[in-house]
Enzyme design. Structure first.
Site, mmCIF file in Angstrom:
data_model
loop_
_atom_site.group_PDB
_atom_site.id
_atom_site.type_symbol
_atom_site.label_atom_id
_atom_site.label_comp_id
_atom_site.label_asym_id
_atom_site.label_seq_id
_atom_site.Cartn_x
_atom_site.Cartn_y
_atom_site.Cartn_z
ATOM 1 N N LEU A 36 0.814 -1.226 0.000
ATOM 2 C CA LEU A 36 0.000 0.000 0.000
ATOM 3 C C LEU A 36 0.841 1.266 0.000
ATOM 4 O O LEU A 36 0.366 2.324 -0.431
ATOM 5 C CB LEU A 36 -0.929 0.020 1.222
ATOM 6 C CG LEU A 36 -2.051 -1.024 1.311
ATOM 7 C CD1 LEU A 36 -2.905 -0.750 2.542
ATOM 8 C CD2 LEU A 36 -2.905 -1.019 0.063
ATOM 9 N N THR A 61 -3.314 -1.571 10.705
ATOM 10 C CA THR A 61 -4.327 -1.787 11.745
ATOM 11 C C THR A 61 -3.737 -1.866 13.161
ATOM 12 O O THR A 61 -4.470 -2.157 14.106
ATOM 13 C CB THR A 61 -5.121 -3.072 11.460
ATOM 14 O OG1 THR A 61 -4.198 -4.151 11.348
ATOM 15 C CG2 THR A 61 -5.929 -2.954 10.186
ATOM 16 N N ASP A 101 -14.698 2.744 14.109
ATOM 17 C CA ASP A 101 -15.300 3.592 15.142
ATOM 18 C C ASP A 101 -14.264 4.533 15.761
ATOM 19 O O ASP A 101 -14.642 5.492 16.461
ATOM 20 C CB ASP A 101 -15.927 2.724 16.233
ATOM 21 C CG ASP A 101 -14.909 1.808 16.891
ATOM 22 O OD1 ASP A 101 -14.199 1.083 16.160
ATOM 23 O OD2 ASP A 101 -14.811 1.815 18.142
ATOM 24 N N TYR A 124 -4.080 6.433 14.449
ATOM 25 C CA TYR A 124 -4.832 5.461 13.635
ATOM 26 C C TYR A 124 -6.171 6.059 13.204
ATOM 27 O O TYR A 124 -6.518 6.050 12.016
ATOM 28 C CB TYR A 124 -5.042 4.181 14.438
ATOM 29 C CG TYR A 124 -5.984 3.179 13.816
ATOM 30 C CD1 TYR A 124 -5.596 2.412 12.715
ATOM 31 C CD2 TYR A 124 -7.276 2.994 14.330
ATOM 32 C CE1 TYR A 124 -6.463 1.486 12.145
ATOM 33 C CE2 TYR A 124 -8.148 2.076 13.771
ATOM 34 C CZ TYR A 124 -7.741 1.325 12.681
ATOM 35 O OH TYR A 124 -8.606 0.408 12.115
ATOM 36 N N LYS A 128 -7.336 6.987 9.390
ATOM 37 C CA LYS A 128 -8.506 6.309 8.810
ATOM 38 C C LYS A 128 -9.553 7.346 8.367
ATOM 39 O O LYS A 128 -10.213 7.177 7.334
ATOM 40 C CB LYS A 128 -9.113 5.319 9.811
ATOM 41 C CG LYS A 128 -8.231 4.108 10.131
ATOM 42 C CD LYS A 128 -8.017 3.172 8.939
ATOM 43 C CE LYS A 128 -9.266 2.421 8.563
ATOM 44 N NZ LYS A 128 -8.979 1.462 7.446
HETATM 45 N N1 NAP Z 1 -9.986 -5.586 13.316
HETATM 46 C C1 NAP Z 1 -10.811 -4.674 13.832
HETATM 47 O O1 NAP Z 1 -11.282 -4.812 14.969
HETATM 48 C C2 NAP Z 1 -11.231 -3.483 12.997
HETATM 49 C C3 NAP Z 1 -12.069 -2.532 13.604
HETATM 50 C C4 NAP Z 1 -12.476 -1.437 12.869
HETATM 51 C C5 NAP Z 1 -12.061 -1.287 11.572
HETATM 52 N N2 NAP Z 1 -11.237 -2.204 11.001
HETATM 53 C C6 NAP Z 1 -10.813 -1.978 9.615
HETATM 54 O O2 NAP Z 1 -11.202 -3.093 8.842
HETATM 55 C C7 NAP Z 1 -10.277 -3.330 7.803
HETATM 56 C C8 NAP Z 1 -9.839 -4.777 7.812
HETATM 57 O O3 NAP Z 1 -9.316 -5.065 9.095
HETATM 58 P P1 NAP Z 1 -8.830 -6.521 9.495
HETATM 59 O O4 NAP Z 1 -9.243 -6.738 10.906
HETATM 60 O O5 NAP Z 1 -9.183 -7.504 8.460
HETATM 61 O O6 NAP Z 1 -7.237 -6.238 9.478
HETATM 62 P P2 NAP Z 1 -6.032 -7.211 9.815
HETATM 63 O O7 NAP Z 1 -6.512 -8.559 10.184
HETATM 64 O O8 NAP Z 1 -5.146 -6.477 10.761
HETATM 65 O O9 NAP Z 1 -5.305 -7.291 8.393
HETATM 66 C C9 NAP Z 1 -4.724 -6.167 7.808
HETATM 67 C C10 NAP Z 1 -4.383 -6.528 6.381
HETATM 68 O O10 NAP Z 1 -3.779 -5.396 5.763
HETATM 69 C C11 NAP Z 1 -2.585 -5.833 5.141
HETATM 70 N N3 NAP Z 1 -1.608 -4.750 5.104
HETATM 71 C C12 NAP Z 1 -1.153 -4.000 6.128
HETATM 72 N N4 NAP Z 1 -0.253 -3.102 5.694
HETATM 73 C C13 NAP Z 1 -0.140 -3.305 4.355
HETATM 74 C C14 NAP Z 1 0.639 -2.704 3.338
HETATM 75 N N5 NAP Z 1 1.503 -1.709 3.597
HETATM 76 N N6 NAP Z 1 0.494 -3.144 2.075
HETATM 77 C C15 NAP Z 1 -0.356 -4.151 1.776
HETATM 78 N N7 NAP Z 1 -1.116 -4.773 2.695
HETATM 79 C C16 NAP Z 1 -1.005 -4.348 3.973
HETATM 80 C C17 NAP Z 1 -2.091 -6.969 6.001
HETATM 81 O O11 NAP Z 1 -1.149 -7.735 5.287
HETATM 82 P P3 NAP Z 1 0.085 -8.466 6.050
HETATM 83 O O12 NAP Z 1 -0.457 -9.758 6.578
HETATM 84 O O13 NAP Z 1 1.091 -8.652 4.982
HETATM 85 O O14 NAP Z 1 0.529 -7.550 7.151
HETATM 86 C C18 NAP Z 1 -3.408 -7.686 6.273
HETATM 87 O O15 NAP Z 1 -3.775 -8.499 5.188
HETATM 88 C C19 NAP Z 1 -9.169 -2.285 7.990
HETATM 89 O O16 NAP Z 1 -9.438 -1.188 7.171
HETATM 90 C C20 NAP Z 1 -9.318 -1.864 9.431
HETATM 91 O O17 NAP Z 1 -8.858 -0.531 9.641
HETATM 92 C C21 NAP Z 1 -10.819 -3.305 11.688
#
Ligand code: NAP
Length: 293
Positions: A36, A61, A101, A124, A128
């Site tokens: 990214l 994240t 959130d 963060y 976002k």
């Molecule tokens: N988890 C939560 O509780 C939560 C809450 C609110 C919002 N969100 C939002 O929901 C979305 C998905 O979250 P999630 O929980 O699925 O996240 P996650 O499990 O932490 O996974 C993050 C993903 O982003 C990839 N990534 C991080 N940096 C990157 C980079 N520089 N280039 C390419 N890929 C990159 C990671 O790849 P690697 O494995 O290679 O690091 C991983 O596949 C995000 O936008 C997050 O902000 C999540």
């Protein structure tokens, strides 16, 4: 339906990969394929893709680490979505993006609606929020704000509580921080169901824009942990409620991060499942598959 997805290993990414067969042809880009931080590569990937819709599941994240690495967080969470929006606009493609959130400060005494003023407390949350603005500048942009994501995939609060519940006698869990858990499997199901509408809708359609998407109902961290541990016959921990001020973290989080799902329900007819039954199901899956995934 052909979807180009940024993110391969994350919770939502994996939920999409599991749910897509038979519903959409998903082309998944891992970090190794497109980082990214390389916005030119992000734009080139979209420009050359054989797809009807772009979905961004990738983000920086690590909420606490973002305080120490604001530029890395900004690159992934703000600049990359802006590049995606530019590339999607050039091709007329809908762009579906995920937010949080943590754009709110948590001082309201009711669940947040989409038109409530954001005020992030952390790097963060601020990055976002900038990513949201960039995506929403494209008239076929969609931002889904989610919170407290859980699933059978990857690291999440439910899995962590189940793991600690087997290794500790007492778990002290924050009881005055509230939010709405979000089942990654339900989110994937919603995105796959709504994709055809996003692809066929004209600019100005209410299907575009900002939505809150969570399971139904709010809970505390403590009660979410209790719901998970209740599923595990091998847990040995007793839960003790503590105050957030007694669990300091580098990044501030909203004490009330509850999100109001009214808009996604009105526009798409989405019926959110109550969080407790969805958490019970995910906990059962995690226990059955092994806690160390
Ligand atoms: N988890 C939560 O509780 C939560 C809450 C609110 C919002 N969100 C939002 O929901 C979305 C998905 O979250 P999630 O929980 O699925 O996240 P996650 O499990 O932490 O996974 C993050 C993903 O982003 C990839 N990534 C991080 N940096 C990157 C980079 N520089 N280039 C390419 N890929 C990159 C990671 O790849 P690697 O494995 O290679 O690091 C991983 O596949 C995000 O936008 C997050 O902000 C999540």
């Amino acid at each position: 339906m052909r979807i180009l997805q940024f993110g391969a290993t994350g919770q939502v990414s994996q939920a999409m990969i599991a749910a897509a067969p038979g519903r959409a042809a998903l082309s998944v880009l891992s970090r190794a394929q497109v980082d990214l931080v390389d916005t030119a590569a992000v734009e080139a990937a979209i420009a050359g893709a054989d797809c009807d819709l772009v979905l961004n599941c990738a983000a920086f994240t690590l909420v606490d680490r973002a305080e120490a690495e604001p530029e890395a967080a900004r690159a992934a969470n703000a600049l990359a979505p802006a590049a995606m929006a530019r590339a999607c606009a050039a091709r007329g493609l809908p762009l579906v993006h995920l937010s949080t959130d943590c754009v709110f400060d948590g001082t309201l005494d009711r669940p947040y609606r989409e038109d409530d003023a954001p005020h992030p407390l952390s790097v963060y949350g601020a990055t976002k929020l900038d990513g949201e603005s960039a995506v929403l500048a494209w008239e076929k942009g969609v931002v889904l704000r989610i919170s407290w994501v859980f699933s059978r995939f990857g690291r999440n609060f439910v899995r962590t509580m189940l793991q600690l519940g087997r290794s500790r006698d007492e778990l002290r869990v924050v009881a005055d921080q509230y939010g709405c858990p979000t089942d990654a499997a339900a989110l994937a199901d919603f995105i796959l169901g709504a994709a055809a509408r996003w692809v066929s809708a004209a600019p100005g359609d209410p299907a575009f824009g900002l939505f809150h998407f969570t399971n139904a109902g709010a809970t505390s961290r403590h009660d979410l942990a209790a719901a998970a541990l209740a599923r595990d016959p091998l847990t040995r921990a007793t839960l003790s409620p503590i105050a957030k001020r007694d669990f300091p973290e580098p990044a501030a989080r909203p004490l009330n991060g509850a999100l109001d799902n009214g808009r996604v329900s009105a526009v798409f007819g989405w019926q959110a499942e109550p969080w407790a039954s969805a958490v019970a199901r995910a906990a059962d899956e995690i226990i059955a598959e092994g806690l160390d995934a």
